[in-house]
Enzyme design. Structure first.
Site: not given
Length: 224
Positions: A14, A54, A72
């Site tokens: 990712c 995520v 993020s």
């Protein structure tokens, strides 16, 4: 186990996780990293992540309870504000706002890059490469003497674009050259980011093999 109050829940491929990992490494914050299988998300992860994505950052509180931060850039902003070391943003409010605008610009740039890398036919690859190069030309015009986005100091904009540029150091150099040809400042920026320890250490050691295998499994032309 790492003796730390911070746990980064991630996936090895990712790029958004990499932003948070780079920030943690730049700020010198000790952290534990736990990878999850996004094709079979465990229940404990789904209970933590409202989006099912995520990265997720667990922050151990003084009372022993964990607080959860997701998305993020929200994680990166939190780390920048709470960990030691120099800020990864300029002090000047206008310069800081402009950096955040170029971070926002990275979202569509990443989308174009991802679609180009995963194209399975030539017309799609050509169209996505053209769209990506349009955005890279805008970035090229913004860059100065380097080596980083705003000069000698590594900042949040660098942490955000480094995962995108990492892809193009893994695939066939001829494919990458067609993307970055005629963009000397970005080419130099890419090289400086690739050499940065926080960027190198933000991924697992076999990241390149994992990403090439991912492209092959998806039938991408870039894997050839």
């Amino acid at each position: 186990m790492t003796d730390t109050n911070l746990t980064l829940i991630s996936h090895p491929l990712c790029p958004f996780v990499q932003r948070a990992a780079i920030t943690l490494l730049e700020k010198g914050g000790p952290f534990e990293r736990i990878n999850v299988d996004l094709s079979a998300r465990p229940d404990w992860f789904l209970a933590l992540s409202p989006t099912g994505k995520v990265p997720v950052l667990k922050v151990r509180q003084p009372d022993g309870e964990d607080a959860v931060v997701f998305e993020s850039m929200v994680i990166c902003e939190y780390l920048n504000e709470t960990l030691g070391g120099a800020s990864m943003y300029p002090e000047d409010p206008l310069a800081r706002a402009r950096h955040r605008a170029w971070i926002e610009f990275a979202t569509q740039t990443m989308a174009d890059a991802w679609q180009f890398l995963h194209a399975v036919d030539v017309p799609t690859a050509d169209a996505r490469r053209s769209a990506l190069r349009d955005k890279l030309r805008r970035l090229e015009a913004e860059l100065g003497a380097g080596p980083y986005f705003a000069g000698p100091d590594f900042g949040m904009v660098d942490a955000v674009y480094a995962p995108l540029f990492r892809y193009f150091g893994i695939i066939d150099p001829a494919v990458s050259q067609a993307v970055f040809d005629g963009l000397p400042r970005i080419t130099a920026w890419r090289a400086a980011l690739a050499a940065r320890p926080s960027v190198r250490d933000a991924v697992v050691p076999d990241y390149a093999d994992r990403f090439r295998n991912h492209l092959r499994q998806n039938g991408a032309l870039a894997a050839a």
